[in-house]
Motif scaffolding. Structure first.
Motif, PDB file in Angstrom:
ATOM      1  N   GLN A   1       0.661  -1.197   0.022  1.00  0.00           N
ATOM      2  CA  GLN A   1       0.042  -0.062   0.064  1.00  0.00           C
ATOM      3  C   GLN A   1       0.838   1.293   0.180  1.00  0.00           C
ATOM      4  N   ALA A   2       1.831   1.313   0.738  1.00  0.00           N
ATOM      5  CA  ALA A   2       2.965   2.392   0.598  1.00  0.00           C
ATOM      6  C   ALA A   2       3.392   2.591  -0.553  1.00  0.00           C
ATOM      7  N   LEU A   3       3.707   1.555  -1.520  1.00  0.00           N
ATOM      8  CA  LEU A   3       4.334   1.886  -2.744  1.00  0.00           C
ATOM      9  C   LEU A   3       3.413   2.184  -3.633  1.00  0.00           C
ATOM     10  N   GLU A   4       1.894   1.835  -3.458  1.00  0.00           N
ATOM     11  CA  GLU A   4       0.805   2.530  -4.264  1.00  0.00           C
ATOM     12  C   GLU A   4       0.804   3.806  -3.965  1.00  0.00           C
ATOM     13  N   VAL A   5       0.767   4.191  -2.843  1.00  0.00           N
ATOM     14  CA  VAL A   5       0.329   5.637  -2.530  1.00  0.00           C
ATOM     15  C   VAL A   5       1.660   6.299  -3.152  1.00  0.00           C
ATOM     16  N   ALA A   6       2.890   5.916  -3.011  1.00  0.00           N
ATOM     17  CA  ALA A   6       3.939   6.690  -3.226  1.00  0.00           C
ATOM     18  C   ALA A   6       4.318   6.870  -4.620  1.00  0.00           C
TER      19      ALA A   6
ATOM     20  N   ALA B   1       8.956  13.556  -3.147  1.00  0.00           N
ATOM     21  CA  ALA B   1       8.268  12.583  -3.650  1.00  0.00           C
ATOM     22  C   ALA B   1       9.131  11.227  -3.950  1.00  0.00           C
ATOM     23  N   HIS B   2      10.445  11.581  -4.605  1.00  0.00           N
ATOM     24  CA  HIS B   2      11.183  10.626  -4.838  1.00  0.00           C
ATOM     25  C   HIS B   2      11.848   9.909  -3.812  1.00  0.00           C
ATOM     26  N   ILE B   3      12.034  11.072  -2.912  1.00  0.00           N
ATOM     27  CA  ILE B   3      12.763  10.195  -1.468  1.00  0.00           C
ATOM     28  C   ILE B   3      11.654   9.224  -0.937  1.00  0.00           C
ATOM     29  N   ASP B   4      10.642   9.558  -0.832  1.00  0.00           N
ATOM     30  CA  ASP B   4       9.364   8.770  -0.309  1.00  0.00           C
ATOM     31  C   ASP B   4       9.285   7.390  -0.894  1.00  0.00           C
ATOM     32  N   VAL B   5       9.422   7.499  -2.324  1.00  0.00           N
ATOM     33  CA  VAL B   5       9.361   6.290  -3.002  1.00  0.00           C
ATOM     34  C   VAL B   5      10.529   5.438  -2.745  1.00  0.00           C
ATOM     35  N   GLY B   6      11.625   5.930  -2.512  1.00  0.00           N
ATOM     36  CA  GLY B   6      12.911   5.392  -2.119  1.00  0.00           C
ATOM     37  C   GLY B   6      12.910   4.679  -0.872  1.00  0.00           C
ATOM     38  N   GLU B   7      12.190   5.492  -0.045  1.00  0.00           N
ATOM     39  CA  GLU B   7      11.982   4.978   1.567  1.00  0.00           C
ATOM     40  C   GLU B   7      11.194   3.422   1.322  1.00  0.00           C
ATOM     41  N   VAL B   8      10.210   3.700   0.632  1.00  0.00           N
ATOM     42  CA  VAL B   8       9.217   2.475   0.586  1.00  0.00           C
ATOM     43  C   VAL B   8      10.280   1.370   0.069  1.00  0.00           C
ATOM     44  N   TYR B   9      10.978   1.726  -0.879  1.00  0.00           N
ATOM     45  CA  TYR B   9      11.616   0.463  -1.599  1.00  0.00           C
ATOM     46  C   TYR B   9      12.434   0.126  -0.457  1.00  0.00           C
TER      47      TYR B   9
END
Length: 377
Positions: free
Chosen positions: A110-115, A128-136
């Motif tokens: 779900q975190a990746l979907e939102v990111a 936004a890109h940092i948050d995607v990186g954090e999810v990964y």
């Protein structure tokens, strides 16, 4: 032996059940109390009971499930509010909080979907890109799939292209470099963070105490080799929890040292009562940590091969982390269950239920990591 008799109930009948060892009764009572408090809606007391129980039984899955459930109940209202907010308007802060909450709850998909939705609405936002990186990163430290680490690097590098002074991106890159053993790369990122933010005392202390002196431009580090090695061995060369803020990502992989002596004793006591004939604990890289039962070498070899095959299938077919695996044949029923930083395997007759075998594995691992302060009695 006195300690082991007390721990596993040797030489006495369990109260109310002839095949339940003393340790199992204690664990079951602890779980029952925590679950009773949840059913009564006394969530704070349930969390406290579960946390107290985890100090005694650090690998007890049902106790962790109680804490996770309480967290989800408490977070549901806020999750709904944040979802409504981002549906109604573009709100970077709401996106960031929602992603962070999903990560903390273990909702990585779900975190990746939102990111990814965040990126779609704010493609030029470094945050936004940092948050995607954090999810990964959260996905990577849960399963150690190299592809997740590569995706994290790509997202964090994109954030730095958009904002060179994005400190959080550099901190997270240093974290990932450090964890996979790329200390030279980690040192470069940390040095840049400290140049831009000299007041970061925690990171300064980490660098001074942990990174080797002279970490800089000399030496070569093959990141692909390091990532592949971590994935193949299911083990990281450096402890991510030692890095400032790293503990948030690695709670699922913690487990504590497993004592072969306690494992053998637990296997003898619990295994006999549950009709489990062979048990093994498998560490990173298919390394046997402890074995009990007849024909140990053959069983360990079989369990290691099945464990490796399951992990490969999970990686290549994108199944995610193995929760439990059961293989049945003329040999009986073989069950594998991840337990913190190792996998445990057991073989029993086909008449023994898979759930019962899995519960026995949990008991054995819990006992093998119990406080052994009285072991010498």
């Amino acid at each position: 032996m006195k300690f082991l008799k007390r721990l596993f109930g040797f030489g006495r009948k369990a109260h109310g059940s002839e095949d339940a060892p003393q340790l199992a009764r204690e664990l079951e009572a602890t779980v029952a109390e925590a679950e009773r408090l949840v059913a009564a809606g006394r969530f704070e007391e349930a969390t406290q009971a579960a946390e107290n129980g985890l100090r005694r039984f650090p690998t007890a899955v049902r106790l962790r499930a109680v804490i996770q459930y309480v967290r989800r109940v408490g977070a549901n209202k806020r999750l709904a509010q944040l979802k409504k907010t981002i549906d109604e308007r573009k709100d970077e802060r709401a996106y960031r909080e929602l992603i962070s909450l999903h990560i903390d709850l273990g909702n990585r998909d779900q975190a990746l979907e939102v990111a990814q939705r965040f990126i779609g609405e704010f493609p030029d936002s470094a945050e936004a890109h940092i948050d995607v990186g954090e999810v990964y990163l959260a996905r990577y430290f849960a399963e150690l799939f190299a592809r997740d680490a590569r995706s994290a690097f790509e997202s964090l590098e994109r954030a730095l292209e958009l904002e060179e002074r994005a400190l959080r991106a550099r901190v997270l890159m240093g974290f990932l470099y450090w964890s996979i053993g790329a200390t030279r790369h980690a040192g470069i990122e940390i040095a840049e963070v400290l140049r831009l933010d000299p007041a970061n005392a925690r990171l300064q202390e980490f660098r001074d105490q942990t990174l080797p002196k002279g970490t800089g431009d000399d030496g070569e580090e093959d990141l692909e080799v390091l990532l592949d090695s971590a994935e193949d061995n299911q083990e990281l060369p450096n402890d991510p929890a030692a890095y400032p803020g790293g503990r948030r990502f690695v709670a699922e992989r913690q487990g504590g040292a497993l004592s072969p002596k306690l494992f053998a004793a637990a296997a003898a006591g619990i295994g006999r009562r549950l009709r489990i004939e062979q048990l093994a604990a498998i560490g990173g890289g298919g390394r046997p940590l402890a074995v009990a039962g007849e024909k140990k070498e053959e069983f360990v070899r079989l369990a290691c091969r099945i464990d490796a095959a399951a992990r490969r299938a999970g990686r290549h077919m994108n199944f995610g982390t193995m929760r439990r695996l059961m293989v049945e044949g003329k040999f009986g029923r073989l069950v594998l269950v991840p337990a913190g930083n190792c996998t445990v395997a057991a073989r029993a007759p086909r008449t023994v239920a898979t759930e019962r075998i899995a519960e026995g594995l949990e008991m054995v691992v819990t006992a093998s990591r119990a406080d052994g302060s009285g072991e010498e009695e």
